[in-house]
Write an enzyme that holds these catalytic residues in place. Structure first.
Site, PDB file in Angstrom:
ATOM      1  N   THR A 164      30.502   3.622 -19.002  1.00  0.00           N
ATOM      2  CA  THR A 164      29.749   2.384 -18.872  1.00  0.00           C
ATOM      3  C   THR A 164      29.466   2.094 -17.399  1.00  0.00           C
ATOM      4  OG1 THR A 164      30.865   1.553 -20.815  1.00  0.00           O
ATOM      5  CG2 THR A 164      29.957  -0.098 -19.337  1.00  0.00           C
ATOM      6  N   ARG A 192      28.321   0.251 -34.368  1.00  0.00           N
ATOM      7  CA  ARG A 192      29.485  -0.197 -33.590  1.00  0.00           C
ATOM      8  C   ARG A 192      29.026  -0.898 -32.312  1.00  0.00           C
ATOM      9  NH1 ARG A 192      31.467   0.921 -28.113  1.00  0.00           N
ATOM     10  NH2 ARG A 192      33.715   0.667 -28.113  1.00  0.00           N
ATOM     11  N   VAL A 193      29.636  -2.027 -32.008  1.00  0.00           N
ATOM     12  CA  VAL A 193      29.357  -2.743 -30.765  1.00  0.00           C
ATOM     13  C   VAL A 193      30.648  -2.787 -29.955  1.00  0.00           C
ATOM     14  CG1 VAL A 193      28.715  -4.980 -29.779  1.00  0.00           C
ATOM     15  CG2 VAL A 193      27.522  -4.121 -31.811  1.00  0.00           C
ATOM     16  N   GLY A 194      30.539  -2.449 -28.686  1.00  0.00           N
ATOM     17  CA  GLY A 194      31.714  -2.448 -27.817  1.00  0.00           C
ATOM     18  C   GLY A 194      31.853  -3.760 -27.061  1.00  0.00           C
ATOM     19  N   ASP A 195      32.611  -3.696 -25.984  1.00  0.00           N
ATOM     20  CA  ASP A 195      32.868  -4.896 -25.184  1.00  0.00           C
ATOM     21  C   ASP A 195      31.690  -5.308 -24.314  1.00  0.00           C
ATOM     22  OD1 ASP A 195      33.609  -2.367 -23.781  1.00  0.00           O
ATOM     23  OD2 ASP A 195      33.684  -3.741 -22.078  1.00  0.00           O
ATOM     24  N   THR A 215      34.753  -1.602 -17.770  1.00  0.00           N
ATOM     25  CA  THR A 215      34.393  -0.303 -18.315  1.00  0.00           C
ATOM     26  C   THR A 215      35.630   0.309 -18.951  1.00  0.00           C
ATOM     27  OG1 THR A 215      33.737   1.962 -17.782  1.00  0.00           O
ATOM     28  CG2 THR A 215      34.733   0.704 -15.993  1.00  0.00           C
ATOM     29  N   GLY A 216      35.446   1.027 -20.038  1.00  0.00           N
ATOM     30  CA  GLY A 216      36.599   1.637 -20.690  1.00  0.00           C
ATOM     31  C   GLY A 216      36.523   1.464 -22.192  1.00  0.00           C
ATOM     32  N   HIS A 217      37.662   1.447 -22.821  1.00  0.00           N
ATOM     33  CA  HIS A 217      37.730   1.441 -24.290  1.00  0.00           C
ATOM     34  C   HIS A 217      37.473   0.028 -24.820  1.00  0.00           C
ATOM     35  CE1 HIS A 217      40.117   2.851 -28.069  1.00  0.00           C
ATOM     36  NE2 HIS A 217      38.876   2.523 -28.321  1.00  0.00           N
ATOM     37  N   GLY A 218      36.245  -0.176 -25.306  1.00  0.00           N
ATOM     38  CA  GLY A 218      35.791  -1.518 -25.646  1.00  0.00           C
ATOM     39  C   GLY A 218      36.644  -2.254 -26.654  1.00  0.00           C
TER      40      GLY A 218
END
Ligand code: GLY
Length: 300
Positions: A164, A192-195, A215-218
């Site tokens: 990201t 799927r929607v992330g952070d 940034t990273g694992h949402g």
């Protein structure tokens, strides 16, 4: 008059050595695109949009062109921009065929009565306002097709793919803005929607304290509202660097997530922290030198 400041990130994750030079160049070019605006007296919003657009246009990063492929080999994009002066924001989620979702997010913020549009509705709005649409093929790069084929059956966490991009700035008027854009995580489920498009998770901005972009694992970032956790820490008196480290330590302690965050406070001090193996960042030192680095893990 406030000292302007900008920090950009090109993601936190594995960052293969073979791609390091591209990450450094891409982060620095994105920084320069945003910094040019701030230096000329432009707004923090314009600066973070320009910086993120530069990384969306750069196939190195998991945003815009170059984004990761989902489990059915398609690209769905998330992005958010936030204005710290008004606390207004615009976001898109799971949108297809848009080269610059950050600009679409900004138009939603400024030209609609809403904050978040998803999927086909977001794309239709982009078409109405004349933003450039593109095909999936135009966003897809051979590197990601190869990764998709190699890792089709792999476990997501092993592959990473948390690249990201984001930017946080403060301008001479003291206004703060944050922006974040992503193709999400590799092999995600369609829809799927992330952070990244979730306020407080993927980004936050408030002129009263500062701004942050994650940034990273949402799935983990959203559980601890990583960006809001960082800006709240500034509001409680931490420096930008302390706030970034504090937010990542909360992520680590509460949900064992892997991520990074960049922060700017209202004095124009910057900070960043991550507990991923690496994080790509660019900023300007107080002496005026533009730095682009891939930092190895510091917190965790
Ligand atoms: N941080 C990007 C994502 O998880 O979608």
């Amino acid at each position: 008059m406030v000292k302007p400041a900008l920090i950009v990130h090109g993601g936190a994750g594995e960052i293969p050595q073979s791609e390091e030079a591209d990450y450094l160049t891409g982060c620095q070019q994105a920084f320069e695109a945003g910094w040019h605006i701030l230096e000329c007296g432009g707004s923090a919003l314009d600066a973070v949009e320009a910086a993120v657009r530069a990384m969306e246009d750069d196939p190195t990063f998991d945003a815009g062109v170059g984004s990761v492929l989902n489990s059915v080999g398609e690209i769905e994009l998330d992005a958010m921009i936030m204005d710290g002066a008004t606390l207004n924001l615009g976001a898109v989620a799971a949108v297809r065929g848009i080269a610059n979702p950050i600009t679409l997010a900004r138009r939603i913020m400024e030209h609609t009565a809403h904050n978040v549009l998803v999927g086909e509705g977001a794309r239709r709005f982009a078409e109405q306002i004349g933003l450039r649409l593109c095909s999936q093929a135009e966003l897809t790069v051979p590197r990601e097709v190869a990764r998709y084929r190699e890792h089709q059956q792999a476990v997501l966490e092993e592959h990473g793919g948390h690249d990201t991009v984001g930017a946080v700035a403060i301008d001479r008027a003291g206004h703060v803005a944050s922006a974040t854009s992503t193709g999400g995580i590799a092999f995600k489920m369609p829809g799927r929607v992330g952070d990244s498009p979730l306020v407080g998770a993927g980004a936050y901005a408030d002129d009263l304290c500062g701004g942050a972009s994650a940034t990273g694992h949402g799935e983990m970032i959203m559980r601890v509202l990583l960006s809001k956790t960082a800006t709240d820490a500034i509001a409680r008196g931490m420096t930008a660097q302390e706030a970034a480290e504090h937010a990542v330590s909360i992520l680590q302690d509460r949900v064992q997530g892997k991520a990074g965050v960049i922060v700017v406070d209202r004095q124009g001090e910057i900070g960043f922290a991550h507990n991923t193996p690496r994080m790509a960042v660019s900023w300007r030192t107080p002496g005026g030198e533009i730095r682009a680095v891939i930092r190895r893990q510091r917190v965790g």
